[in-house]
Design a protein around this motif. Structure first.
Motif, PDB file in Angstrom:
ATOM      1  N   ASN A 174       0.821  -1.215   0.000  1.00 34.88           N
ATOM      2  CA  ASN A 174       0.000   0.000   0.000  1.00 34.88           C
ATOM      3  C   ASN A 174       0.857   1.269   0.000  1.00 34.88           C
ATOM      4  N   GLU A 175       1.751   1.352  -0.961  1.00 33.15           N
ATOM      5  CA  GLU A 175       2.648   2.501  -1.085  1.00 33.15           C
ATOM      6  C   GLU A 175       2.306   3.352  -2.304  1.00 33.15           C
ATOM      7  N   GLY A 176       1.039   3.352  -2.713  1.00 33.09           N
ATOM      8  CA  GLY A 176       0.635   4.037  -3.930  1.00 33.09           C
ATOM      9  C   GLY A 176       0.976   5.510  -3.980  1.00 33.09           C
ATOM     10  N   VAL A 211       8.618  -5.600  -4.744  1.00 33.63           N
ATOM     11  CA  VAL A 211       7.706  -6.704  -4.441  1.00 33.63           C
ATOM     12  C   VAL A 211       6.383  -6.129  -3.962  1.00 33.63           C
ATOM     13  N   ASN A 212       5.379  -6.197  -4.818  1.00 32.40           N
ATOM     14  CA  ASN A 212       4.045  -5.742  -4.438  1.00 32.40           C
ATOM     15  C   ASN A 212       3.405  -6.838  -3.592  1.00 32.40           C
ATOM     16  N   ASP A 213       3.364  -6.618  -2.287  1.00 30.95           N
ATOM     17  CA  ASP A 213       2.945  -7.661  -1.355  1.00 30.95           C
ATOM     18  C   ASP A 213       1.436  -7.627  -1.118  1.00 30.95           C
ATOM     19  N   GLY A 214       0.689  -7.892  -2.189  1.00 37.63           N
ATOM     20  CA  GLY A 214      -0.770  -7.950  -2.067  1.00 37.63           C
ATOM     21  C   GLY A 214      -1.395  -6.635  -1.675  1.00 37.63           C
ATOM     22  N   SER A 215      -0.886  -5.537  -2.182  1.00 33.52           N
ATOM     23  CA  SER A 215      -1.430  -4.217  -1.834  1.00 33.52           C
ATOM     24  C   SER A 215      -2.905  -4.125  -2.183  1.00 33.52           C
ATOM     25  N   THR A 216      -3.645  -3.435  -1.323  1.00 34.39           N
ATOM     26  CA  THR A 216      -5.082  -3.254  -1.561  1.00 34.39           C
ATOM     27  C   THR A 216      -5.387  -1.881  -2.146  1.00 34.39           C
ATOM     28  N   ASP A 217      -4.352  -1.059  -2.345  1.00 30.70           N
ATOM     29  CA  ASP A 217      -4.554   0.245  -2.969  1.00 30.70           C
ATOM     30  C   ASP A 217      -4.112   0.171  -4.434  1.00 30.70           C
TER      31      ASP A 217
END
Length: 484
Positions: free
Chosen positions: A70-72, A95-101
């Protein structure tokens, strides 16, 4: 009953006196060792100029691994900074760790990413990897994006990134960290020049709170405005210059910061990578890597660079600070418990006989002894005639000693690295050091005791909101807790 208590208080006074004298003596030795290490680094820096390394084709390749959850709001600008690091041979793995954003969407749109067929060998087991992305734009040919299912920890994401890397050395950092453009050059140098096998390196971290930042780059280093970041600035200067440099010179480092650590990938894999159940994965990993090398009876080194190469945001409120330090405390005691067979074990050399006992006696036990001391003073005021002279002289001696250590740290940092813009900032830092024992230290001690309590009772702390510059990361579950 009173007689027993009086006897206990008397023995406790003697114990505390011996303990503090040992602490002061040991810290004095660390100060001398630190000075010698910094002096050696300064000479080595001029023996191996940066320009020579940048033009060389013989430097080892480096993979920069950056977990992102979630670093969008910052991922685009900060990633451009990572891609512009100065080094002849490196790759950047996000590594996009399952971001929800919208982290992954922004990565795809801003860096022209496309899914690619990628040979992924899972040397360390992680949550499932969905896809790998590469850019169709040659400007971003160093970039690799790994999209995976959320693993609930930075450790799991980092392991997936290292699994996907192609170079023998990797740097693990955070998406909100801002690195100097010559960070790779500085951190890789010990791998190239040491006679022993270097398995990890680290460097000083500084605080980005209040710094002027544009497109992921620090345009102007500014002194923190708020009280807690100022105290942490003071703490970082002292611990990095006088603590870790001394341990580096003795080759006894047990901690390389999770925000900026470079590792030998082969040894990392042999040790089993980051442990995703750890509360302090950086401390636990270094301890395990050292243990592995001792078991193999192979000479090795872990080195520290005294320069500030990374800026990161720190908690600026009491709640967030206590949250962070409580987690560090749980990581400390968890690692000590898991690797307790190293304690005073000559099989593990300086790690088992010096570094590990130091963390047990002077890191873990100190908050407990301070609490016990406060309780004894309170009971003594009620039931006994308190030895005020002893308490006053002991406190004054410890205060003056650490005040001198702090002052020397500030002056060394300023004369060598010149990180501050004015004399006013230095004077503010010195003033903060004088009130640190009254305000900051008790809160820090409370946070550690809270962490111990949560660890032993297996109680899950309640988390607040972790506010960063320009964005908000929710800290209300085990999933995101480990990204603090």
């Amino acid at each position: 009953m009173i007689d027993y208590f009086f006897t206990f208080v008397t023995w406790f006074e003697y114990f505390v006196l011996i303990f503090m004298l040992s602490y002061v003596l040991f810290y004095s030795l660390l100060a001398v060792s630190s000075y010698l290490a910094i002096d050696k680094f300064q000479r080595l820096k001029y023996d191996y100029p940066k320009d020579l390394m940048l033009k060389s084709s013989q430097v080892p390749g480096i993979s920069v691994v950056i977990p992102a959850y979630n670093e969008g709001d910052v991922v685009v600008d900060n990633l451009k900074t990572f891609l512009s690091l100065q080094y002849p041979k490196f790759e950047v793995i996000v590594v996009n760790d399952g971001s929800t954003d919208d982290t992954l969407v922004k990565l795809i749109n801003n860096f022209d990413l496309k899914k690619v067929d990628f040979y992924y060998k899972e040397k360390i087991k992680t949550q499932g990897v969905r896809a790998h992305y590469k850019s169709t734009n040659p400007v971003y040919n160093k970039l690799l994006v790994v999209d995976k299912i959320n693993g609930g920890s930075k450790a799991d994401a980092s392991n997936a990134g290292v699994n996907s890397s192609c170079y023998p050395i990797f740097l693990c950092t955070d998406m909100d960290c801002i690195l100097k453009n010559d960070t790779l050059t500085k951190l890789v140098l010990p791998f190239m020049v040491e006679k022993k096998r270097v398995i990890a390196t680290g460097a000083g971290l500084r605080i980005s709170n209040n710094c002027k930042i544009k497109e992921g780059t620090i345009e102007e280093v500014r002194f923190p405005k708020k009280m807690f970041p100022r105290f942490q600035e003071l703490e970082y200067v002292r611990s990095f210059l006088f603590g870790r440099m001394a341990w580096s010179r003795m080759n006894a480092l047990l901690l390389v910061s999770g925000g900026l650590g470079m590792f030998d990938k082969k040894v990392f894999f042999e040790a089993g990578g980051y442990w995703d159940k750890s509360f302090g994965e950086d401390f636990e990993l270094i301890t395990r890597m050292r243990k592995l090398m001792h078991d193999k009876k192979e000479e090795f080194a872990i080195r520290y660079i005294p320069e500030s190469l990374c800026w990161t945001e720190v908690p600026d409120t009491t709640d967030l600070f206590i949250t962070q330090r409580s987690r560090w405390a749980r990581g400390l005691i968890q690692t000590i418990k898991i690797h307790r067979n190293m304690f005073l074990n000559p099989k593990y050399g300086i790690t088992g006989m010096l570094a590990f006992p130091y963390f047990v006696f002077f890191e873990f036990l100190v908050p407990i002894l301070e609490l016990l001391g406060v309780l004894i003073i309170i009971f003594s005021l009620i039931f006994l005639e308190l030895n005020y002279d002893f308490v006053l002289y002991l406190f004054l001696a410890v205060f003056l000693f650490f005040q001198s250590i702090t002052l020397i740290s500030i002056l060394i940092d300023e004369f060598i690295f010149k990180n501050y813009n004015s004399l006013k900032e230095i004077l503010i830092l010195i003033t903060m050091s004088m009130i640190e024992p009254i305000i900051y230290h008790p809160i820090n001690t409370f946070a550690y005791l809270r962490g111990y309590w949560c660890f032993f009772t297996r109680k899950q702390p309640k988390w607040g909101d972790m506010k960063r510059r320009g964005y908000l990361v929710k800290i209300n579950s085990t999933e995101s807790e480990k990204y603090i």
